[in-house]
Design a protein around this motif. Structure first.
Motif, mmCIF file in Angstrom:
data_model
loop_
_atom_site.group_PDB
_atom_site.id
_atom_site.type_symbol
_atom_site.label_atom_id
_atom_site.label_comp_id
_atom_site.label_asym_id
_atom_site.label_seq_id
_atom_site.Cartn_x
_atom_site.Cartn_y
_atom_site.Cartn_z
ATOM 1 N N ASP A 1 67.960 70.306 47.815
ATOM 2 C CA ASP A 1 68.003 70.235 46.343
ATOM 3 C C ASP A 1 69.203 71.002 45.788
ATOM 4 O O ASP A 1 69.896 70.527 44.892
ATOM 5 N N PHE A 2 69.438 72.182 46.346
ATOM 6 C CA PHE A 2 70.565 73.013 45.915
ATOM 7 C C PHE A 2 71.887 72.271 46.125
ATOM 8 O O PHE A 2 72.733 72.196 45.226
ATOM 9 N N LEU A 3 72.073 71.704 47.314
ATOM 10 C CA LEU A 3 73.322 71.005 47.632
ATOM 11 C C LEU A 3 73.477 69.704 46.836
ATOM 12 O O LEU A 3 74.591 69.315 46.494
ATOM 13 N N MET A 4 72.362 69.062 46.521
ATOM 14 C CA MET A 4 72.400 67.853 45.675
ATOM 15 C C MET A 4 72.911 68.225 44.282
ATOM 16 O O MET A 4 73.744 67.536 43.716
ATOM 17 N N ARG A 5 72.380 69.340 43.744
ATOM 18 C CA ARG A 5 72.840 69.799 42.421
ATOM 19 C C ARG A 5 74.323 70.131 42.436
ATOM 20 O O ARG A 5 75.020 69.935 41.442
ATOM 21 N N LYS A 6 74.799 70.650 43.568
ATOM 22 C CA LYS A 6 76.224 70.977 43.710
ATOM 23 C C LYS A 6 77.077 69.710 43.788
ATOM 24 O O LYS A 6 78.287 69.760 43.618
ATOM 25 N N GLY A 7 76.432 68.575 44.097
ATOM 26 C CA GLY A 7 77.155 67.303 44.101
ATOM 27 C C GLY A 7 77.737 66.879 45.435
ATOM 28 O O GLY A 7 78.718 66.142 45.479
ATOM 29 N N PHE A 8 77.127 67.317 46.532
ATOM 30 C CA PHE A 8 77.606 66.870 47.840
ATOM 31 C C PHE A 8 76.922 65.554 48.219
ATOM 32 O O PHE A 8 75.869 65.219 47.675
ATOM 33 N N GLU A 9 77.512 64.830 49.149
ATOM 34 C CA GLU A 9 76.997 63.534 49.574
ATOM 35 C C GLU A 9 75.769 63.733 50.455
ATOM 36 O O GLU A 9 75.758 64.597 51.328
ATOM 37 N N SER A 10 74.739 62.898 50.254
ATOM 38 C CA SER A 10 73.464 63.107 50.939
ATOM 39 C C SER A 10 73.561 63.084 52.464
ATOM 40 O O SER A 10 72.944 63.922 53.119
ATOM 41 N N GLU A 11 74.345 62.163 53.058
ATOM 42 C CA GLU A 11 74.442 62.128 54.533
ATOM 43 C C GLU A 11 74.969 63.471 55.044
ATOM 44 O O GLU A 11 74.474 64.019 56.028
ATOM 45 N N LEU A 12 75.983 63.984 54.362
ATOM 46 C CA LEU A 12 76.595 65.263 54.742
ATOM 47 C C LEU A 12 75.584 66.412 54.585
ATOM 48 O O LEU A 12 75.468 67.268 55.457
ATOM 49 N N ILE A 13 74.832 66.378 53.489
ATOM 50 C CA ILE A 13 73.830 67.415 53.226
ATOM 51 C C ILE A 13 72.803 67.463 54.370
ATOM 52 O O ILE A 13 72.520 68.519 54.919
ATOM 53 N N TYR A 14 72.248 66.291 54.727
ATOM 54 C CA TYR A 14 71.212 66.257 55.763
ATOM 55 C C TYR A 14 71.757 66.759 57.099
ATOM 56 O O TYR A 14 71.087 67.517 57.800
ATOM 57 N N LYS A 15 72.977 66.351 57.417
ATOM 58 C CA LYS A 15 73.619 66.792 58.675
ATOM 59 C C LYS A 15 73.742 68.310 58.702
ATOM 60 O O LYS A 15 73.323 68.966 59.657
ATOM 61 N N VAL A 16 74.301 68.889 57.632
ATOM 62 C CA VAL A 16 74.545 70.328 57.567
ATOM 63 C C VAL A 16 73.231 71.127 57.550
ATOM 64 O O VAL A 16 73.084 72.097 58.292
ATOM 65 N N VAL A 17 72.291 70.693 56.724
ATOM 66 C CA VAL A 17 71.009 71.417 56.621
ATOM 67 C C VAL A 17 70.284 71.417 57.965
ATOM 68 O O VAL A 17 69.758 72.440 58.388
ATOM 69 N N ASN A 18 70.308 70.282 58.665
ATOM 70 C CA ASN A 18 69.636 70.225 59.977
ATOM 71 C C ASN A 18 70.320 71.120 61.010
ATOM 72 O O ASN A 18 69.671 71.619 61.914
ATOM 73 N N GLU A 19 71.648 71.314 60.867
ATOM 74 C CA GLU A 19 72.342 72.200 61.796
ATOM 75 C C GLU A 19 72.109 73.673 61.463
ATOM 76 O O GLU A 19 71.937 74.489 62.347
ATOM 77 N N VAL A 20 72.099 73.982 60.158
ATOM 78 C CA VAL A 20 71.940 75.375 59.728
ATOM 79 C C VAL A 20 70.498 75.853 59.909
ATOM 80 O O VAL A 20 70.269 76.969 60.349
ATOM 81 N N VAL A 21 69.551 75.013 59.536
ATOM 82 C CA VAL A 21 68.128 75.394 59.674
ATOM 83 C C VAL A 21 67.549 74.659 60.872
ATOM 84 O O VAL A 21 67.349 73.457 60.826
ATOM 85 N N SER A 22 67.317 75.400 61.948
ATOM 86 C CA SER A 22 66.724 74.723 63.118
ATOM 87 C C SER A 22 65.683 75.595 63.772
ATOM 88 O O SER A 22 65.563 76.763 63.518
#
Length: 159
Positions: free
Chosen positions: A138-159
């Protein structure tokens, strides 16, 4: 009860005022037109001032778009989608929006989304991994990043 009397200016005085307005910070046409509306100018005078500002390069939509994109990315860590949305809101042409996005270095863009995701993840106190991911997304969506990129990054950072 009493209306505030607006000081009246000559066209030349207003032109100088608007030149200073544009020099202080890059402006788009919409902002300058909004500023001119405050002075209740006749359409001919508005047109004259606008043309003069463009001719003398005080008002340059491409330069505005580029500095807007660079600034919002570097200072506020906005993603491309948010920048595009804000530029469209300011009535910037599709060509200038495309040009503005070229100002953002792809490597720096990726590094930024990782950096802000890790920083945000460090301050979220949610123990549930799914809720934590949802908050980050939600935070990254508000910042305006692309969803595919968001999911990739979030899955790598939070594991």
């Amino acid at each position: 009860m009493f209306g505030k009397k607006k000081k009246s200016f000559t066209v030349d005085e207003l032109k100088r005022k608007l030149e200073n307005y544009c020099v202080y910070q890059d402006r788009c046409h919409k902002e300058v037109e909004q500023k001119m509306r405050e002075y209740n100018l006749i359409p001919e005078a508005r047109e004259l001032i606008l043309l003069s500002l463009m001719k003398d390069n005080f008002l340059n939509e491409e330069r505005f778009s580029k500095s807007f994109a660079r600034g919002k990315f570097r200072i506020k860590s906005w993603g491309k989608q948010r920048i595009v949305r804000e530029l469209k809101f300011k009535d910037i042409s599709a060509y200038n929006i495309k040009t503005a996005l070229k100002e953002i270095d792809e490597t720096e863009y990726i590094a930024t989304i990782y950096r802000i995701t890790e920083n945000r993840n460090a301050v979220i106190s949610e123990p549930n991994i799914y809720k934590r991911k949802k908050k980050l997304i939600d935070f990254l969506m508000r910042k305006g990043f692309e969803s595919e990129l968001i999911y990739k990054v979030v899955n790598e950072v939070v594991s």
